[in-house]
Design a protein around this motif. Structure first.
Motif: not given
Ligand SMILES: Cc1cc2nc3c(=O)[nH]c(=O)nc-3n(C[C@H](O)[C@H](O)[C@H](O)COP(=O)(O)OP(=O)(O)OC[C@H]3O[C@@H](n4cnc5c(N)ncnc54)[C@H](O)[C@@H]3O)c2cc1C
Length: 450
Positions: A69, A74-75, A142, A145-146, A200, A203-204, A320-321, A364, A408
């Protein structure tokens, strides 16, 4: 067999949902953990409905094909990175949202960005608090899921605290609803919390019912500078003993310098560490200022100006960037009990020296959740080996301090080994039993953690 599966998917999905063009598929191979391994998927499915997700999982199950999934990619742990021969199932087209202002809930599909959910709630004078720094680019799916955290989570809680119900498609294609729309609900096991944070693997998530709050009060932002991160760590412990701020963020000197290089804010070059706190009342502001002063702050200033506060928090969100401009970065996400923060930051500094590796620290801090950013030159094998050793060592330190390897960002593929060290064999067995019950053929995001 793969050709049969692709044929079945093409027949089961609407036009345009199945993508096999290698140039397009390439864009779905990685998340933001650039050092995590990424395979070449068989296909990408851009689901437009729960039925598309179900159809994909039915075909995948029938052919024993793995499914990864993917939200916005952005993970930071490799959770959404592709696997060879698997289907990457993107939720980017699942973008419906309805707000029920009377019930104070949002019903959302997973492909919406966190910022879009906040904006939709804001139109009704309501607020969806969880605010990862990536809130403008990450999907709510995302986040679920995280179990994403963020800046205001120290006071307002993390993603799971806002989940009332979920629709989830299981590995065999069944869609189930867990939880509901009520604030209180103890009917049976709390399965929604099992799916939140499961990355992921179980389940989705195709829909979520999220709790909303009234908009928060305006904040005062307090900046404190310190000679070193250990003093800042002591200040964090003192603040958290006195009150619950709306945010309490840490940046060390190297992180401040990295942000200053991109967005100058006029911060003193000589500072050792910076704390940014936000609070909603004047007495709280006084308590934070006193805690900063008591821990040896070299400078403390408070501002009620919303724009200035947002500028400072925006700088923290950019860290981070900005640090990524210095080289390849292995991003830690360790968490420790609050009183152990000074020991953690002191130990990270020692690790940086021992492995001759730059490790700026942000985090944090009010949650005890820090992101040491292990920077290295990926073209240099020695530097890479030192960085990897430092990455492992910091997670070992967090565990020795009674903490966690991920607060997180999730385990993904980068922290699987460390998850095993944290949980131990009995809890791992329990987790494997849960995985086997929900995904007996092991097709959902296999090999990432267990
Ligand atoms: C600059 C930067 C700063 C960040 N700061 C933070 C922060 O402050 N706090 C924080 O928690 N995170 C942070 N993150 C990390 C990231 O943005 C998070 O983990 C976010 O929740 C991921 O969302 P995404 O949509 O990009 O998920 P993805 O990267 O696409 O997926 C993340 C995980 O979720 C699963 N997944 C995605 N969608 C689903 C779904 N619908 N059903 C089941 N599984 C699914 C995927 O398989 C994967 O394992 C940061 C990232 C960046 C690049």
């Amino acid at each position: 067999m793969r050709t049969d599966a692709l044929q079945e998917l093409a027949e089961a999905l609407p036009e345009g949902a199945l993508v096999v063009d290698p140039d397009v598929v390439e864009g779905y191979r990685r998340d933001r953990a650039m050092t995590a391994p990424a395979g070449m998927p068989l296909a990408v499915v851009r689901a437009g409905s729960t039925a598309d997700v179900q159809a994909t999982l039915r075909v995948a199950s029938a052919h024993g094909i793995a499914v990864v999934p993917r939200g916005a990619g952005t993970g930071l742990s490799g959770g959404a990175s592709a696997l060879d021969g698997a289907i990457t199932l993107s939720t980017e087209r699942l973008r419906a949202i309805t707000i029920d202002p009377a019930a104070m809930v949002a019903v959302v599909q997973p492909g919406l960005l966190n910022a879009e959910v906040k904006a939709a709630a804001g139109e009704h004078g309501l607020w969806y608090p969880p605010d990862p720094s990536s809130f403008e680019i990450c999907s709510i799916g995302g986040n679920l899921a995280t179990n994403a955290g963020g800046l205001c989570c120290v006071k307002y809680g993390v993603t799971t605290d806002y989940v009332l119900g979920l629709e989830v498609v299981l590995a065999d294609g069944r869609a189930v609803r867990v939880g509901g729309r009520t604030v209180k609900d103890v009917a049976g096991y709390d399965l929604k919390r099992l799916f939140v944070g499961s990355e992921g693997t179980l389940g989705v998530i195709t829909e979520a019912t999220l709790r909303l709050r009234p908009l928060p009060a305006p904040v005062t932002t307090i900046v404190g500078t310190f000679d070193d991160v250990v003093a800042a760590g002591r200040a964090v412990t003192a603040v958290m003993a006195a009150l619950r701020p709306a945010a309490l963020e840490l940046m060390d000197a190297a992180a401040v310098a990295a942000v200053e290089a991109v967005r100058p804010m006029g911060l003193e070059p000589g500072i050792g560490a910076l704390l940014l706190a936000q609070v909603e009342t004047a007495p709280e502001a006084a308590l934070v200022e006193a805690a900063f002063g008591g821990a040896g702050a070299t400078y403390v200033a408070a501002s009620d100006d919303a724009e200035e506060g947002e500028m400072l928090m925006g700088a923290r969100r950019m860290a981070i960037p900005c640090v990524e401009r210095l080289g390849t970065v292995l991003i830690e996400d360790v968490g420790v009990p609050l009183p152990r923060i000074p020991e953690l930051v002191a130990s990270v500094a020692e690790t940086a020296v021992r492995h001759d590796t730059a490790i700026p620290v942000i985090g944090h801090a009010g949650d005890g959740n820090l992101h040491p950013l292990v920077c290295f030159d990926a073209a240099d094998p020695d530097a890479t080996a030192r960085a990897e050793a430092a990455f492992d060592e910091i997670m070992g330190t967090a565990l020795a301090l009674g903490g966690t390897v991920t607060g997180e960002h999730g385990v993904g593929s980068l922290k699987a080994r460390h998850l095993r060290a944290q949980l131990g064999p009995d809890v791992l067995d329990l987790m494997r039993s849960v995985k086997a019950a929900l995904d007996p053929a092991g097709i959902l995001n296999p090999g990432k953690w267990l």
